[in-house]
Design a protein around this motif. Structure first.
Motif, PDB file in Angstrom:
ATOM      1  N   GLU A  56       0.802  -1.231   0.000  1.00 36.91           N
ATOM      2  CA  GLU A  56       0.000   0.000   0.000  1.00 36.91           C
ATOM      3  C   GLU A  56       0.836   1.284   0.000  1.00 36.91           C
ATOM      4  O   GLU A  56       0.525   2.215  -0.755  1.00 36.91           O
ATOM      5  N   PRO A  57       1.910   1.394   0.818  1.00 41.96           N
ATOM      6  CA  PRO A  57       2.671   2.656   0.811  1.00 41.96           C
ATOM      7  C   PRO A  57       3.368   2.941  -0.525  1.00 41.96           C
ATOM      8  O   PRO A  57       3.703   4.093  -0.808  1.00 41.96           O
ATOM      9  N   THR A  58       3.585   1.919  -1.340  1.00 43.84           N
ATOM     10  CA  THR A  58       4.296   2.126  -2.610  1.00 43.84           C
ATOM     11  C   THR A  58       3.394   2.708  -3.684  1.00 43.84           C
ATOM     12  O   THR A  58       3.881   3.121  -4.738  1.00 43.84           O
ATOM     13  N   LEU A  59       2.097   2.747  -3.442  1.00 42.92           N
ATOM     14  CA  LEU A  59       1.152   3.179  -4.464  1.00 42.92           C
ATOM     15  C   LEU A  59       0.898   4.684  -4.439  1.00 42.92           C
ATOM     16  O   LEU A  59      -0.044   5.172  -5.053  1.00 42.92           O
ATOM     17  N   SER A  60       1.775   5.426  -3.738  1.00 42.41           N
ATOM     18  CA  SER A  60       1.615   6.876  -3.645  1.00 42.41           C
ATOM     19  C   SER A  60       2.183   7.602  -4.863  1.00 42.41           C
ATOM     20  O   SER A  60       1.896   8.774  -5.081  1.00 42.41           O
ATOM     21  N   PHE A  61       3.008   6.921  -5.667  1.00 41.35           N
ATOM     22  CA  PHE A  61       3.584   7.480  -6.895  1.00 41.35           C
ATOM     23  C   PHE A  61       4.386   8.746  -6.606  1.00 41.35           C
ATOM     24  O   PHE A  61       4.083   9.827  -7.096  1.00 41.35           O
ATOM     25  N   GLU A  62       5.436   8.604  -5.815  1.00 42.23           N
ATOM     26  CA  GLU A  62       6.333   9.724  -5.538  1.00 42.23           C
ATOM     27  C   GLU A  62       7.573   9.596  -6.408  1.00 42.23           C
ATOM     28  O   GLU A  62       7.973   8.509  -6.795  1.00 42.23           O
ATOM     29  N   GLY A  63       8.202  10.743  -6.713  1.00 43.71           N
ATOM     30  CA  GLY A  63       9.386  10.727  -7.564  1.00 43.71           C
ATOM     31  C   GLY A  63       9.007  10.672  -9.031  1.00 43.71           C
ATOM     32  O   GLY A  63       7.937  11.119  -9.437  1.00 43.71           O
ATOM     33  N   THR A  64       9.876  10.080  -9.837  1.00 46.47           N
ATOM     34  CA  THR A  64       9.604   9.982 -11.268  1.00 46.47           C
ATOM     35  C   THR A  64       8.687   8.803 -11.559  1.00 46.47           C
ATOM     36  O   THR A  64       8.466   7.944 -10.703  1.00 46.47           O
ATOM     37  N   VAL A  65       8.180   8.775 -12.794  1.00 51.52           N
ATOM     38  CA  VAL A  65       7.347   7.652 -13.217  1.00 51.52           C
ATOM     39  C   VAL A  65       8.141   6.354 -13.103  1.00 51.52           C
ATOM     40  O   VAL A  65       7.643   5.336 -12.604  1.00 51.52           O
ATOM     41  N   GLU A  66       9.387   6.382 -13.561  1.00 51.43           N
ATOM     42  CA  GLU A  66      10.236   5.184 -13.505  1.00 51.43           C
ATOM     43  C   GLU A  66      10.446   4.728 -12.073  1.00 51.43           C
ATOM     44  O   GLU A  66      10.370   3.531 -11.769  1.00 51.43           O
ATOM     45  N   GLU A  67      10.713   5.666 -11.176  1.00 56.25           N
ATOM     46  CA  GLU A  67      10.922   5.317  -9.771  1.00 56.25           C
ATOM     47  C   GLU A  67       9.653   4.739  -9.150  1.00 56.25           C
ATOM     48  O   GLU A  67       9.725   3.821  -8.323  1.00 56.25           O
ATOM     49  N   SER A  68       8.508   5.251  -9.560  1.00 61.89           N
ATOM     50  CA  SER A  68       7.240   4.725  -9.049  1.00 61.89           C
ATOM     51  C   SER A  68       7.038   3.277  -9.470  1.00 61.89           C
ATOM     52  O   SER A  68       6.626   2.427  -8.671  1.00 61.89           O
ATOM     53  N   VAL A  69       7.333   2.993 -10.744  1.00 65.00           N
ATOM     54  CA  VAL A  69       7.210   1.620 -11.239  1.00 65.00           C
ATOM     55  C   VAL A  69       8.168   0.704 -10.487  1.00 65.00           C
ATOM     56  O   VAL A  69       7.793  -0.397 -10.045  1.00 65.00           O
ATOM     57  N   GLN A  70       9.402   1.150 -10.323  1.00 67.10           N
ATOM     58  CA  GLN A  70      10.399   0.330  -9.628  1.00 67.10           C
ATOM     59  C   GLN A  70       9.992   0.065  -8.184  1.00 67.10           C
ATOM     60  O   GLN A  70      10.223  -1.026  -7.657  1.00 67.10           O
ATOM     61  N   ARG A  71       9.383   1.053  -7.550  1.00 67.24           N
ATOM     62  CA  ARG A  71       8.998   0.904  -6.149  1.00 67.24           C
ATOM     63  C   ARG A  71       7.871  -0.121  -5.994  1.00 67.24           C
ATOM     64  O   ARG A  71       7.916  -0.971  -5.104  1.00 67.24           O
ATOM     65  N   VAL A  72       6.861  -0.046  -6.859  1.00 66.48           N
ATOM     66  CA  VAL A  72       5.733  -0.985  -6.758  1.00 66.48           C
ATOM     67  C   VAL A  72       6.180  -2.407  -7.089  1.00 66.48           C
ATOM     68  O   VAL A  72       5.901  -3.352  -6.340  1.00 66.48           O
ATOM     69  N   VAL A  73       6.884  -2.557  -8.215  1.00 67.06           N
ATOM     70  CA  VAL A  73       7.358  -3.888  -8.604  1.00 67.06           C
ATOM     71  C   VAL A  73       8.326  -4.429  -7.563  1.00 67.06           C
ATOM     72  O   VAL A  73       8.258  -5.617  -7.181  1.00 67.06           O
ATOM     73  N   GLY A  74       9.210  -3.573  -7.080  1.00 67.06           N
ATOM     74  CA  GLY A  74      10.200  -4.002  -6.099  1.00 67.06           C
ATOM     75  C   GLY A  74       9.575  -4.460  -4.797  1.00 67.06           C
ATOM     76  O   GLY A  74      10.018  -5.439  -4.196  1.00 67.06           O
ATOM     77  N   ALA A  75       8.532  -3.771  -4.350  1.00 64.52           N
ATOM     78  CA  ALA A  75       7.872  -4.158  -3.097  1.00 64.52           C
ATOM     79  C   ALA A  75       7.262  -5.546  -3.213  1.00 64.52           C
ATOM     80  O   ALA A  75       7.352  -6.361  -2.288  1.00 64.52           O
ATOM     81  N   HIS A  76       6.644  -5.828  -4.355  1.00 63.18           N
ATOM     82  CA  HIS A  76       6.048  -7.153  -4.589  1.00 63.18           C
ATOM     83  C   HIS A  76       7.133  -8.228  -4.572  1.00 63.18           C
ATOM     84  O   HIS A  76       7.029  -9.226  -3.837  1.00 63.18           O
ATOM     85  N   LEU A  77       8.171  -8.010  -5.356  1.00 60.71           N
ATOM     86  CA  LEU A  77       9.229  -9.017  -5.460  1.00 60.71           C
ATOM     87  C   LEU A  77       9.974  -9.180  -4.139  1.00 60.71           C
ATOM     88  O   LEU A  77      10.283 -10.307  -3.727  1.00 60.71           O
ATOM     89  N   ASP A  78      10.262  -8.068  -3.460  1.00 60.80           N
ATOM     90  CA  ASP A  78      10.987  -8.146  -2.190  1.00 60.80           C
ATOM     91  C   ASP A  78      10.215  -8.952  -1.160  1.00 60.80           C
ATOM     92  O   ASP A  78      10.794  -9.766  -0.429  1.00 60.80           O
ATOM     93  N   TRP A  79       8.882  -8.729  -1.082  1.00 62.97           N
ATOM     94  CA  TRP A  79       8.096  -9.460  -0.098  1.00 62.97           C
ATOM     95  C   TRP A  79       8.126 -10.956  -0.391  1.00 62.97           C
ATOM     96  O   TRP A  79       8.266 -11.775   0.521  1.00 62.97           O
ATOM     97  N   VAL A  80       8.020 -11.313  -1.663  1.00 65.61           N
ATOM     98  CA  VAL A  80       8.023 -12.732  -2.041  1.00 65.61           C
ATOM     99  C   VAL A  80       9.371 -13.367  -1.726  1.00 65.61           C
ATOM    100  O   VAL A  80       9.438 -14.493  -1.214  1.00 65.61           O
ATOM    101  N   VAL A  81      10.457 -12.656  -2.019  1.00 62.05           N
ATOM    102  CA  VAL A  81      11.798 -13.184  -1.752  1.00 62.05           C
ATOM    103  C   VAL A  81      12.012 -13.358  -0.249  1.00 62.05           C
ATOM    104  O   VAL A  81      12.629 -14.333   0.200  1.00 62.05           O
ATOM    105  N   GLU A  82      11.485 -12.430   0.535  1.00 55.53           N
ATOM    106  CA  GLU A  82      11.635 -12.507   1.989  1.00 55.53           C
ATOM    107  C   GLU A  82      10.741 -13.576   2.612  1.00 55.53           C
ATOM    108  O   GLU A  82      11.079 -14.148   3.651  1.00 55.53           O
ATOM    109  N   HIS A  83       9.600 -13.830   1.988  1.00 60.75           N
ATOM    110  CA  HIS A  83       8.615 -14.763   2.565  1.00 60.75           C
ATOM    111  C   HIS A  83       8.142 -15.783   1.522  1.00 60.75           C
ATOM    112  O   HIS A  83       6.935 -15.899   1.270  1.00 60.75           O
ATOM    113  N   PRO A  84       9.046 -16.554   0.937  1.00 60.19           N
ATOM    114  CA  PRO A  84       8.630 -17.481  -0.123  1.00 60.19           C
ATOM    115  C   PRO A  84       7.637 -18.535   0.339  1.00 60.19           C
ATOM    116  O   PRO A  84       6.740 -18.934  -0.412  1.00 60.19           O
TER     117      PRO A  84
END
Length: 229
Positions: free
Chosen positions: A87-115
């Protein structure tokens, strides 16, 4: 306790305190089950949970209607953990590219941490289908993305666009790709390669959608600089 004077029935404070105690105990048991799955995997056995919390299995089951109820509460707790990360990643702060990286990264990071928890979210009948917790979580993320995409489009002067379908497609694509990667013993991509591919692909979809609407937007564009955002 019944008020025999004819007024409203009175609530026994002792009963309320006991209900609160049972609810808190149930939360503790679900937390213990989540920790057990993190350690030992999705082949979750109630007997192992009973041993972990130091209760006879029969006593443990007094806190839950049946095994299905316990499983549902565990999945709900796991989904809540996933949503708190997203949820906090969906605020779209920074550039468009940074926003995409933040949302995708949060999903992948959570999965890697909690497979193991991620795998448990999709066990059995809850893997797919209308009404499942997992489907509800994906839908919630897609709707939040669609709202933010909608804000950007309105700032660009575009009032009507099929952005909800695009958001649903993006969420489904990312989740399916991550799910395949995490379960693939012969991974063809490293974690960083997967992250980069997902970000490129999501931007490609967004860019194509915008171009179809007559808008060219740089991935380096700061979202806050768009009028109305």
């Amino acid at each position: 306790m019944v008020d025999r004077t004819g007024g409203e029935p009175q609530i026994d404070g002792r009963s309320t305190r006991w209900d609160e105690h049972k609810a808190q105990r149930r939360v503790e048991l679900v937390d213990a089950a989540v920790a057990l799955i993190e350690e030992e995997g999705t082949a979750f056995r109630v007997q192992r949970l009973a041993e972990r919390v130091g209760l006879p299995r029969s006593v443990l089951y007094r806190h839950f209607k049946d095994r299905a109820t316990l499983d549902e509460l565990i999945r709900r707790r796991v989904v809540e953990s996933f949503m708190r990360r997203m949820e906090p990643t969906l605020s779209f702060e920074g550039t468009v590219e940074e926003s995409v990286q933040r949302v995708v990264g949060a999903h992948l990071d959570w999965v890697v941490e909690h497979p193991r928890l991620y795998a448990y979210m999709g066990v059995g009948e809850h893997a797919m289908g209308d009404g499942s917790l997992v489907a509800d979580a994906k839908s919630a993320i897609a709707l939040m993305l669609a709202d933010r995409f909608g804000d950007i489009l309105r700032a660009l002067g575009l009032r009507e666009a099929p952005i909800r379908s695009v958001a649903v497609g993006i969420v489904g694509f990312v989740d399916t790709a991550v799910n395949q990667w995490v379960h693939d013993p012969g991974r063809e991509q490293s974690e960083e390669e997967l992250r980069a591919m997902l970000c490129r692909s999501v931007w490609a979809v967004l860019d194509a959608t915008l171009r179809d609407l007559g808008v060219e937007l740089s991935p380096q564009q700061k979202v806050s600089e768009l009028e109305g955002i």
